[in-house]
Design an enzyme around this catalytic site. Structure first.
Site, mmCIF file in Angstrom:
data_model
loop_
_atom_site.group_PDB
_atom_site.id
_atom_site.type_symbol
_atom_site.label_atom_id
_atom_site.label_comp_id
_atom_site.label_asym_id
_atom_site.label_seq_id
_atom_site.Cartn_x
_atom_site.Cartn_y
_atom_site.Cartn_z
ATOM 1 N N ASN A 11 56.520 27.661 45.581
ATOM 2 C CA ASN A 11 57.948 27.345 45.533
ATOM 3 C C ASN A 11 58.172 26.118 46.419
ATOM 4 O O ASN A 11 58.159 26.227 47.634
ATOM 5 C CB ASN A 11 58.740 28.558 46.046
ATOM 6 C CG ASN A 11 60.224 28.272 46.174
ATOM 7 O OD1 ASN A 11 60.717 27.257 45.706
ATOM 8 N ND2 ASN A 11 60.932 29.191 46.823
ATOM 9 N N LYS A 13 60.771 24.357 46.783
ATOM 10 C CA LYS A 13 62.137 24.271 47.321
ATOM 11 C C LYS A 13 62.676 22.838 47.174
ATOM 12 O O LYS A 13 62.352 22.164 46.201
ATOM 13 C CB LYS A 13 62.171 24.769 48.773
ATOM 14 C CG LYS A 13 61.522 26.150 48.894
ATOM 15 C CD LYS A 13 61.731 26.802 50.226
ATOM 16 C CE LYS A 13 61.043 28.168 50.220
ATOM 17 N NZ LYS A 13 61.232 28.919 51.432
ATOM 18 N N HIS A 100 66.089 34.378 44.927
ATOM 19 C CA HIS A 100 65.398 33.955 46.149
ATOM 20 C C HIS A 100 66.359 34.089 47.333
ATOM 21 O O HIS A 100 67.560 33.857 47.200
ATOM 22 C CB HIS A 100 64.908 32.506 46.025
ATOM 23 C CG HIS A 100 64.042 32.121 47.185
ATOM 24 N ND1 HIS A 100 64.570 31.712 48.381
ATOM 25 C CD2 HIS A 100 62.695 32.162 47.344
ATOM 26 C CE1 HIS A 100 63.567 31.494 49.233
ATOM 27 N NE2 HIS A 100 62.428 31.763 48.626
ATOM 28 N N GLU A 102 67.080 32.302 49.758
ATOM 29 C CA GLU A 102 67.922 31.141 50.080
ATOM 30 C C GLU A 102 69.093 31.034 49.103
ATOM 31 O O GLU A 102 70.173 30.585 49.478
ATOM 32 C CB GLU A 102 67.061 29.870 50.109
ATOM 33 C CG GLU A 102 66.207 29.840 51.377
ATOM 34 C CD GLU A 102 64.806 29.306 51.194
ATOM 35 O OE1 GLU A 102 64.558 28.552 50.228
ATOM 36 O OE2 GLU A 102 63.927 29.650 52.016
ATOM 37 N N GLU A 172 60.005 39.440 49.676
ATOM 38 C CA GLU A 172 60.031 38.376 50.676
ATOM 39 C C GLU A 172 60.984 38.754 51.801
ATOM 40 O O GLU A 172 62.208 38.544 51.691
ATOM 41 C CB GLU A 172 60.515 37.071 50.042
ATOM 42 C CG GLU A 172 59.612 36.557 48.949
ATOM 43 C CD GLU A 172 59.739 35.052 48.796
ATOM 44 O OE1 GLU A 172 58.725 34.369 48.907
ATOM 45 O OE2 GLU A 172 60.860 34.559 48.608
ATOM 46 N N GLY A 178 59.499 30.953 56.029
ATOM 47 C CA GLY A 178 59.562 29.677 56.737
ATOM 48 C C GLY A 178 59.514 29.793 58.245
ATOM 49 O O GLY A 178 59.783 28.829 58.955
ATOM 50 N N SER A 218 55.738 33.103 54.834
ATOM 51 C CA SER A 218 54.716 32.573 55.747
ATOM 52 C C SER A 218 53.284 32.951 55.356
ATOM 53 O O SER A 218 52.456 33.213 56.236
ATOM 54 C CB SER A 218 55.016 32.979 57.189
ATOM 55 O OG SER A 218 56.257 32.415 57.604
ATOM 56 N N GLY A 240 56.116 26.886 52.204
ATOM 57 C CA GLY A 240 55.562 25.768 52.981
ATOM 58 C C GLY A 240 54.113 25.421 52.637
ATOM 59 O O GLY A 240 53.776 24.244 52.446
HETATM 60 P P1 PGA Z 1 57.349 30.263 53.134
HETATM 61 O O1 PGA Z 1 58.423 30.502 51.954
HETATM 62 O O2 PGA Z 1 55.986 30.476 52.515
HETATM 63 O O3 PGA Z 1 57.576 28.851 53.567
HETATM 64 O O4 PGA Z 1 57.627 31.257 54.202
HETATM 65 C C1 PGA Z 1 58.243 31.521 51.013
HETATM 66 C C2 PGA Z 1 59.367 31.513 50.014
HETATM 67 O O5 PGA Z 1 60.518 31.292 50.404
HETATM 68 O O6 PGA Z 1 59.150 31.709 48.811
#
Ligand code: PGA
Length: 258
Positions: A11, A13, A100, A102, A172, A178, A218, A240
């Site tokens: 992803n 983003k 998601h 976010e 998640e 993140g 993460s 990330g």
């Molecule tokens: P992250 O994000 O691997 O940066 O923690 C995961 C996600 O939001 O899908």
């Protein structure tokens, strides 16, 4: 080792630019040739680069699939800024993320909206990755399973049996996204097992056995293998670490080797 075929999804983003998106996709596609085909892999670039990335991947003959980070539930009309299922289908988009954290927590999407989006993705014949997960306050209040159940139940309501094979869940935990702090393998397994139990109660035994549950939050090359070794963890949704081809490929390798 779990019985389901592993899946790893990147992803991106709101990251990359046009040249960077193309380079990243092609670097991942290149590296996949050394991994084999025992994993379903996809990347979700920003909407504006979907077309260019999709064309580059298909010109390269890559098995790396294309995914979108979101989609609107209406088919067309006066919805300024939104993207429809027909538009994504047009670009050979195979996967769409819904719910998601976010989208839910930064952009204010409700369970109801996520449910409508999930149904729309599946009704359009694409593969939906439905995201659930608790905030840190909810975890501290021991509400993790209850929150996951509420979010999943709301979205599963509109899912028809002929779409079960195109549904994936991503667990998640919001506090792990993140932050560099992933859930422990034991905590991830515990949440995944509870979600699978819910799938069993709502969709039935065979759907629960075959629907993949990805862990996200993460995930990195150093922790992927132990997370993916859990019996109910069928792969990962990677933020990330999906922005670096070498890291994303290492995570894919961990999924194949689980
Ligand atoms: P992250 O994000 O691997 O940066 O923690 C995961 C996600 O939001 O899908």
């Amino acid at each position: 080792m779990g019985k389901r075929r592993p899946m790893v999804v990147g992803n991106w983003k709101m990251n990359t630019d046009r040249a960077g998106a193309l380079r990243l996709a092609l670097d991942v596609a290149d590296g996949m040739s050394t991994i084999g085909d025992a994993v379903d892999a996809a990347v979700c670039p920003p909407f504006v680069y979907l077309d260019a990335v999709g064309r580059a991947l298909s010109a390269a003959g890559s098995a790396l699939a294309l995914g979108a980070q979101d989609m609107y539930f209406e088919t067309d009309g006066a919805y300024t800024g939104e993207i429809s299922s027909a538009m994504l289908n047009d670009l050979s988009c195979a996967y769409v993320l819904t719910g998601h954290s976010e989208r839910r927590h930064v952009l204010g999407e409700s369970d109801e909206m996520v449910a409508r989006k999930t149904a729309a993705v599946l009704n359009a014949g694409m593969h939906c990755i439905l995201c659930v997960g608790e905030t840190i306050e909810q975890r501290r209040a021991a509400q993790t399973d209850e929150v996951n159940e509420r979010k999943a139940r709301a979205a599963l309501k509109g899912v028809k049996p002929d779409a079960y094979s195109r549904l994936t869940i991503a667990y998640e935990p919001v506090w792990a996204i993140g932050t560099g702090h992933s859930a422990t393998p034991a905590d991830a397994q515990d949440a995944h097992a509870k979600i699978r139990d819910l799938l069993r109660r709502v969709l039935g035994e065979s759907a629960a056995d075959s629907i993949r549950i990805l862990y996200g939050g993460s995930v990195k090359p150093s922790n992927a293998a132990e997370l993916f070794a859990q019996p109910d963890v069928d792969g990962g949704l990677i933020g990330g670490a999906s922005l670096k081809a070498a890291d994303f490929l290492a995570i894919m390798r961990a999924a194949v080797g689980r």
